[in-house]
Enzyme design. Sequence first.
Site, PDB file in Angstrom:
ATOM      1  N   CYS A 117       0.810  -1.226   0.000  1.00  0.00           N
ATOM      2  CA  CYS A 117       0.000   0.000   0.000  1.00  0.00           C
ATOM      3  C   CYS A 117       0.843   1.277   0.000  1.00  0.00           C
ATOM      4  O   CYS A 117       0.348   2.347  -0.333  1.00  0.00           O
ATOM      5  CB  CYS A 117      -0.929   0.010   1.204  1.00  0.00           C
ATOM      6  SG  CYS A 117      -1.993  -1.424   1.262  1.00  0.00           S
ATOM      7  N   HIS A 258      -3.649   7.186   2.655  1.00  0.00           N
ATOM      8  CA  HIS A 258      -4.008   5.859   2.153  1.00  0.00           C
ATOM      9  C   HIS A 258      -5.385   5.502   2.698  1.00  0.00           C
ATOM     10  O   HIS A 258      -5.695   5.773   3.859  1.00  0.00           O
ATOM     11  CB  HIS A 258      -2.965   4.836   2.610  1.00  0.00           C
ATOM     12  CG  HIS A 258      -3.346   3.426   2.289  1.00  0.00           C
ATOM     13  ND1 HIS A 258      -3.759   3.057   1.024  1.00  0.00           N
ATOM     14  CD2 HIS A 258      -3.404   2.308   3.045  1.00  0.00           C
ATOM     15  CE1 HIS A 258      -4.052   1.773   1.033  1.00  0.00           C
ATOM     16  NE2 HIS A 258      -3.848   1.293   2.247  1.00  0.00           N
ATOM     17  N   ASN A 288     -10.113  -0.396  -0.206  1.00  0.00           N
ATOM     18  CA  ASN A 288      -8.654  -0.259  -0.161  1.00  0.00           C
ATOM     19  C   ASN A 288      -8.064  -0.761  -1.491  1.00  0.00           C
ATOM     20  O   ASN A 288      -8.076  -1.954  -1.755  1.00  0.00           O
ATOM     21  CB  ASN A 288      -8.134  -1.082   1.020  1.00  0.00           C
ATOM     22  CG  ASN A 288      -6.626  -1.018   1.188  1.00  0.00           C
ATOM     23  OD1 ASN A 288      -5.913  -0.513   0.322  1.00  0.00           O
ATOM     24  ND2 ASN A 288      -6.138  -1.530   2.306  1.00  0.00           N
TER      25      ASN A 288
HETATM   26  O1  UT7 Z   1      -3.775  -1.229   3.705  1.00  0.00           O
HETATM   27  C1  UT7 Z   1      -3.312  -1.596   4.971  1.00  0.00           C
HETATM   28  C2  UT7 Z   1      -3.778  -2.911   5.336  1.00  0.00           C
HETATM   29  N1  UT7 Z   1      -5.000  -3.121   6.006  1.00  0.00           N
HETATM   30  C3  UT7 Z   1      -5.520  -2.418   7.023  1.00  0.00           C
HETATM   31  O2  UT7 Z   1      -5.139  -1.355   7.345  1.00  0.00           O
HETATM   32  C4  UT7 Z   1      -6.653  -3.066   7.781  1.00  0.00           C
HETATM   33  C5  UT7 Z   1      -6.436  -2.933   9.263  1.00  0.00           C
HETATM   34  N2  UT7 Z   1      -7.427  -3.616  10.084  1.00  0.00           N
HETATM   35  C6  UT7 Z   1      -8.744  -3.288  10.084  1.00  0.00           C
HETATM   36  O3  UT7 Z   1      -9.166  -2.404   9.361  1.00  0.00           O
HETATM   37  C7  UT7 Z   1      -9.657  -3.997  11.045  1.00  0.00           C
HETATM   38  O4  UT7 Z   1      -8.910  -4.776  11.929  1.00  0.00           O
HETATM   39  C8  UT7 Z   1     -10.706  -4.893  10.324  1.00  0.00           C
HETATM   40  C9  UT7 Z   1     -11.730  -4.008   9.621  1.00  0.00           C
HETATM   41  C10 UT7 Z   1     -10.038  -5.788   9.304  1.00  0.00           C
HETATM   42  C11 UT7 Z   1     -11.452  -5.767  11.329  1.00  0.00           C
HETATM   43  O5  UT7 Z   1     -12.090  -4.979  12.312  1.00  0.00           O
HETATM   44  P1  UT7 Z   1     -12.017  -5.448  13.856  1.00  0.00           P
HETATM   45  O6  UT7 Z   1     -12.859  -4.491  14.609  1.00  0.00           O
HETATM   46  O7  UT7 Z   1     -10.570  -5.533  14.201  1.00  0.00           O
HETATM   47  O8  UT7 Z   1     -12.743  -6.852  13.837  1.00  0.00           O
HETATM   48  P2  UT7 Z   1     -12.156  -8.311  14.183  1.00  0.00           P
HETATM   49  O9  UT7 Z   1     -11.226  -8.763  13.123  1.00  0.00           O
HETATM   50  O10 UT7 Z   1     -11.615  -8.302  15.567  1.00  0.00           O
HETATM   51  O11 UT7 Z   1     -13.479  -9.169  14.136  1.00  0.00           O
HETATM   52  C12 UT7 Z   1     -14.556  -8.917  15.015  1.00  0.00           C
HETATM   53  C13 UT7 Z   1     -15.674  -9.873  14.680  1.00  0.00           C
HETATM   54  C14 UT7 Z   1     -15.246 -11.349  14.646  1.00  0.00           C
HETATM   55  O12 UT7 Z   1     -16.296 -12.108  15.198  1.00  0.00           O
HETATM   56  P3  UT7 Z   1     -16.204 -12.652  16.710  1.00  0.00           P
HETATM   57  O13 UT7 Z   1     -14.980 -13.530  16.738  1.00  0.00           O
HETATM   58  O14 UT7 Z   1     -16.062 -11.446  17.564  1.00  0.00           O
HETATM   59  O15 UT7 Z   1     -17.484 -13.390  16.870  1.00  0.00           O
HETATM   60  C15 UT7 Z   1     -15.142 -11.661  13.192  1.00  0.00           C
HETATM   61  O16 UT7 Z   1     -15.362 -13.016  12.891  1.00  0.00           O
HETATM   62  O17 UT7 Z   1     -16.205  -9.585  13.381  1.00  0.00           O
HETATM   63  C16 UT7 Z   1     -16.245 -10.812  12.603  1.00  0.00           C
HETATM   64  N3  UT7 Z   1     -16.051 -10.459  11.195  1.00  0.00           N
HETATM   65  C17 UT7 Z   1     -17.052 -10.156  10.367  1.00  0.00           C
HETATM   66  N4  UT7 Z   1     -18.389 -10.102  10.545  1.00  0.00           N
HETATM   67  C18 UT7 Z   1     -19.148  -9.741   9.490  1.00  0.00           C
HETATM   68  C19 UT7 Z   1     -14.879 -10.379  10.526  1.00  0.00           C
HETATM   69  N5  UT7 Z   1     -15.112 -10.011   9.259  1.00  0.00           N
HETATM   70  C20 UT7 Z   1     -16.457  -9.858   9.134  1.00  0.00           C
HETATM   71  C21 UT7 Z   1     -17.302  -9.497   8.066  1.00  0.00           C
HETATM   72  N6  UT7 Z   1     -18.619  -9.434   8.283  1.00  0.00           N
HETATM   73  N7  UT7 Z   1     -16.814  -9.161   6.839  1.00  0.00           N
END
Ligand code: UT7
Length: 331
Positions: A117, A258, A288
Site C-alpha cells: 500500500c 491511504h 482499499n
Molecule cells: O492497507 C493496509 C492494510 N490493512 C488495514 O489497514 C486493515 C487494518 N485492520 C482493520 O481495518 C480492522 O482490523 C478490520 C476491519 C479488518 C477488522 O475490524 P475489527 O474491529 O478488528 O474486527 P475483528 O477482526 O476483531 O473481528 C470482530 C468480529 C469477529 O467475530 P467474533 O470472533 O467477535 O465473533 C469476526 O469473525 O467480526 C467478525 N467479522 C465479520 N463479521 C461480518 C470479521 N469479518 C467480518 C465481516 N462481516 N466481513
Amino acid sequence: MRHPKPLAEIVSTGRYVPSNIVTNDDLARRMDTSDEWISSRTGIRARRIAPDCEGAADMGAAAARIALERAHVDPGEVDILILSTATPDRWLPSTACDVQALLGCANAVAFDIMAACSGFLYGLSMAEGYIAAGRGEVALVVSTEKMSAIVDWEDRSTCVLFGDGAGAAVVKPSNGSGRGILSSHMRSDGNLAQLLWRPAGGVGVPLTPEVLARHDHLVRMEGREVFKNAVRSMSEATHMALHDAGLTAVDVDLMVPHQANLRIIEATAKYAGIPMEKVFINLDRYGNMSSASIPVALDEARQRGLIGPGDNVLSAAFGAGLTWGAMAWRF
Ligand code: UT7
C-alpha cells in the site's frame, strides 16, 4: 529528509477504476457479512472489481495515459517509469515493461517496485531522487492493483476490504517557484511481514495442489495488529514529514491519506492535529486499492478543485512489509 528547495514536482495525475461496482449488500448476498458490519468497522460501502480480461497493466496504462495527456507529455519523453503493484499480471517480465509497451514510452527505463500500500509514495520518492540526481527530466509513477485477484473470497475478514484501480502521476524537476515535494519520510520493518502477506506462491513456497487447497497463495491479514501498527506508523511518519517540510498542522490545506480504514485515517489525522474537514476520503466508494488508493484520491481531489496553487498537501501510507511513509507537497 528535509529539502530547502523542492527538487521535483507532480505536474499531473490520472486515474482509472473498473466500471463494475460491488456494494456491501452485493457481498452480503454471497457471504456471511452485512453492510452494517463493513461500513461501521471500515467506512467502506462499495468497491470496483475488474473483469477477468482486465489486468494490472491495462488499468495502469489507462491511468497513465490521462496523466501524460494532462501534462502534455509525449510517451516518448518519459525517462523513467516506476510502477508499484502487489498484483503483477505475471512474474516475468515486470508490469512496468507491459505498461511501457502499451503506452509507447520507448525511451524510458521501466521497472516494478513492491511496497504494497505504500508503493505510490515509495515510487514518488524514487522519482524525486532520479530527477534530483539529474538522470532524467520526466518520471511517470504508476500504481495499479487488481486486489480482487489475490484476496481469499472465502475469508470475509479480508475480502470485503479491498478493491481494484489504478492511479498515476507525472513528475518533473521543480521550476523554482517553491512548488514540489517538500519532504519524504519512508520506512519499513520486515520483522512483521507475517501480519499481512501471501504465505505461498513465490519460489520459496511454490504453488502445489496442497497450497492451493489451503488458500496459502492468497492474502492473509491479522487485522487488529495491522490496525494498531498502521495508526502508530502513519502518525509517526506524518509527524516527521511535517517537521521535515517545516510545516505544522495548520499549514496543511488537504490531507490525502491511504484509504484502508476510516478509523485509521481519523486516528492519524487526530494525532497530527488535522481536522477531518481537511482530509480527503473516497474509501466509501472504492475500498482499499492498496498503492493505487493515494493517486486515485489525489486525482479526484485535484479534479474537484480541492487542491489549488500553493496548497500544502500531506499524504501518509501503510501496508504489507510492513512498509509505511508520509510526504508533503506544495502544489
Ligand atoms: O492497507 C493496509 C492494510 N490493512 C488495514 O489497514 C486493515 C487494518 N485492520 C482493520 O481495518 C480492522 O482490523 C478490520 C476491519 C479488518 C477488522 O475490524 P475489527 O474491529 O478488528 O474486527 P475483528 O477482526 O476483531 O473481528 C470482530 C468480529 C469477529 O467475530 P467474533 O470472533 O467477535 O465473533 C469476526 O469473525 O467480526 C467478525 N467479522 C465479520 N463479521 C461480518 C470479521 N469479518 C467480518 C465481516 N462481516 N466481513
